[in-house]
Design a protein around this motif. Sequence first.
Motif, PDB file in Angstrom:
ATOM      1  N   LEU A 111       0.657  -1.282  -0.122  1.00 43.05           N
ATOM      2  CA  LEU A 111       0.008   0.078  -0.064  1.00 43.05           C
ATOM      3  C   LEU A 111       0.832   1.300  -0.162  1.00 43.05           C
ATOM      4  N   ARG A 112       2.094   1.448   0.677  1.00 37.45           N
ATOM      5  CA  ARG A 112       2.859   2.448   0.637  1.00 37.45           C
ATOM      6  C   ARG A 112       3.323   2.645  -0.715  1.00 37.45           C
ATOM      7  N   ARG A 113       3.729   1.405  -1.469  1.00 35.87           N
ATOM      8  CA  ARG A 113       4.247   1.640  -2.817  1.00 35.87           C
ATOM      9  C   ARG A 113       3.122   2.290  -3.640  1.00 35.87           C
ATOM     10  N   LEU A 114       2.073   1.952  -3.521  1.00 33.20           N
ATOM     11  CA  LEU A 114       0.801   2.670  -4.200  1.00 33.20           C
ATOM     12  C   LEU A 114       1.010   4.147  -3.758  1.00 33.20           C
ATOM     13  N   ASP A 115       0.871   4.393  -2.653  1.00 32.50           N
ATOM     14  CA  ASP A 115       0.874   5.816  -1.974  1.00 32.50           C
ATOM     15  C   ASP A 115       1.925   6.921  -2.683  1.00 32.50           C
ATOM     16  N   LYS A 116       3.207   6.126  -2.861  1.00 28.39           N
ATOM     17  CA  LYS A 116       4.249   6.897  -3.353  1.00 28.39           C
ATOM     18  C   LYS A 116       3.981   7.255  -4.900  1.00 28.39           C
ATOM     19  N   ALA A 117       3.316   6.076  -5.434  1.00 27.14           N
ATOM     20  CA  ALA A 117       2.951   6.460  -6.847  1.00 27.14           C
ATOM     21  C   ALA A 117       2.053   7.445  -7.075  1.00 27.14           C
ATOM     22  N   PHE A 170       0.863  13.378  -8.225  1.00 30.31           N
ATOM     23  CA  PHE A 170       0.373  14.848  -7.860  1.00 30.31           C
ATOM     24  C   PHE A 170       1.338  15.803  -7.943  1.00 30.31           C
ATOM     25  N   ARG A 171       2.938  15.141  -7.623  1.00 24.74           N
ATOM     26  CA  ARG A 171       3.946  16.187  -7.668  1.00 24.74           C
ATOM     27  C   ARG A 171       4.308  16.749  -9.332  1.00 24.74           C
ATOM     28  N   ARG A 172       3.844  15.649 -10.267  1.00 19.35           N
ATOM     29  CA  ARG A 172       4.239  15.946 -11.625  1.00 19.35           C
ATOM     30  C   ARG A 172       3.145  16.986 -12.033  1.00 19.35           C
ATOM     31  N   VAL A 173       1.739  16.647 -11.565  1.00 16.70           N
ATOM     32  CA  VAL A 173       0.739  17.416 -11.915  1.00 16.70           C
ATOM     33  C   VAL A 173       1.103  18.845 -11.612  1.00 16.70           C
ATOM     34  N   LYS A 174       1.606  19.182 -10.439  1.00 19.50           N
ATOM     35  CA  LYS A 174       1.932  20.455  -9.795  1.00 19.50           C
ATOM     36  C   LYS A 174       3.053  21.266 -10.641  1.00 19.50           C
ATOM     37  N   ASP A 178       4.488  18.609 -15.524  1.00 22.26           N
ATOM     38  CA  ASP A 178       4.931  17.424 -16.235  1.00 22.26           C
ATOM     39  C   ASP A 178       3.765  16.475 -16.930  1.00 22.26           C
ATOM     40  N   ALA A 179       4.212  15.721 -17.599  1.00 21.89           N
ATOM     41  CA  ALA A 179       3.192  14.604 -18.041  1.00 21.89           C
ATOM     42  C   ALA A 179       2.736  13.839 -16.563  1.00 21.89           C
ATOM     43  N   PRO A 180       1.414  13.843 -16.197  1.00 20.50           N
ATOM     44  CA  PRO A 180       1.045  13.095 -15.112  1.00 20.50           C
ATOM     45  C   PRO A 180       1.360  11.777 -14.737  1.00 20.50           C
ATOM     46  N   GLY A 181       1.018  10.846 -15.896  1.00 13.85           N
ATOM     47  CA  GLY A 181       1.258   9.363 -15.676  1.00 13.85           C
ATOM     48  C   GLY A 181       0.276   8.934 -14.589  1.00 13.85           C
ATOM     49  N   TYR A 182      -0.846   8.884 -14.432  1.00 13.72           N
ATOM     50  CA  TYR A 182      -1.756   8.395 -13.564  1.00 13.72           C
ATOM     51  C   TYR A 182      -1.255   7.036 -13.110  1.00 13.72           C
TER      52      TYR A 182
END
Length: 404
Positions: free
Chosen positions: A81-87, A92-96, A99-103
């Motif tokens: 679950l932490r691995r998903l949270d880091k993703a 969100f960092r890329r969105v701000k 950059d290309a968001p990459g959901y």
Amino acid sequence: MIRAYKFLMRPTARQGQALAEILRDHCSLYNGAPQERRDAYRHSSKTSVKYGTQSAQLKEIRAFDPEHQGRWSFSSQQATLRRLDKAFAAFFRRVKSGDAPGYPRFRGVNWFDTVDFPKDGDGCRWDSTPHDPVTRVRFQGVGHVKVNQHRPVLGKVKTVSVKREGKRWYVVLTADQERPEPLPATGNVVGIDLGVANFLADSSGVFVPNPGHGRSAAAKLEAAQRAFARFPRVRRDKRSANHRRAVEKVAKLHGKVRRQRLDHAHKTALVLVREHDFIAHEDLKISNMRKAPAPNPDPNKPGAFLPNRAAAKAGLNHAINDAGWGVFLQILTAKAESAGREVMAVDPRNTSRRCPECGHTAKENRPTQEKFHCVSCGHIAHADTVAALNVLRAGLARREARSA
């Protein structure tokens, strides 16, 4: 310092099945977490679900599904679950930053190949039978698995991971250890220039040939991919044994090339680190170098395009990928840190166009890919050797400026 170790495991047939079930069930947990986040955001006034909420639900999930979720380590599920949270944090960092968001994507069972155990002794135990001459690692729900330990593990083991690569299973350890004693000083410095024709050229005129592992395996890989492409796209449960073998053959060839590339990078980096106190290299933006060329619109014909040498650029991109510059530089930096050596990246601009004798910089100084001929002083040398010399001088100058 933290060091990583990777060892081949030799599970029995039953243990291999249990390891596959670990990946399958953790993959299911991983895919359920983003679905919950999406549903909460869409149907609950854009409510955001965080890691803390999903981690608190693990007890209920394990009690509800003891066969698939309840039998595995609680800590390993938290790590998933932490691995998903880091993703999501990276998304969100890329969105701000624009950059290309990459959901974050859902993972297929064949694309989920690693399960992490955050602490040795919690759901896993490295060297679980210390009095046995054969090293074993124990995983909750799997048992004691034999490990082909080809080198000693120094320091205290912190984390343990199980990883699948094709048909092989590996255990990956991270150990906290004291900084090792640096290698004796040699008094030698070197600059290196990475290339495609030659994998590496140094400032003393030595060349390391490009082994071209991917190019050597291209014919076999092409045949295997064509055989795989003949199978129609069907559901997983409808695929035949021949289809599975075709997939495994392609994966096996890719894995062999990858291991050959890593072996070459390790051996080349080890020689450099042992023989030199200071190593300078170009600060290459490899991802930018591999970009496809931009389209070239035809100004006289709207909607038409002029040639942009995309085919030639594609060939260069394949050669860059096959050389594995990024992997080599990572390995070189790690080995240098352990050996007490210094590695420095310098600006690569004009390194192969600047004369090392008179300093004249011009495009005409490099008439061909290999030849360097200064139009000012007449100096002649191999272009890659000239680039390595300029890289070394730039690195030494930067080191002096930093220490001043």
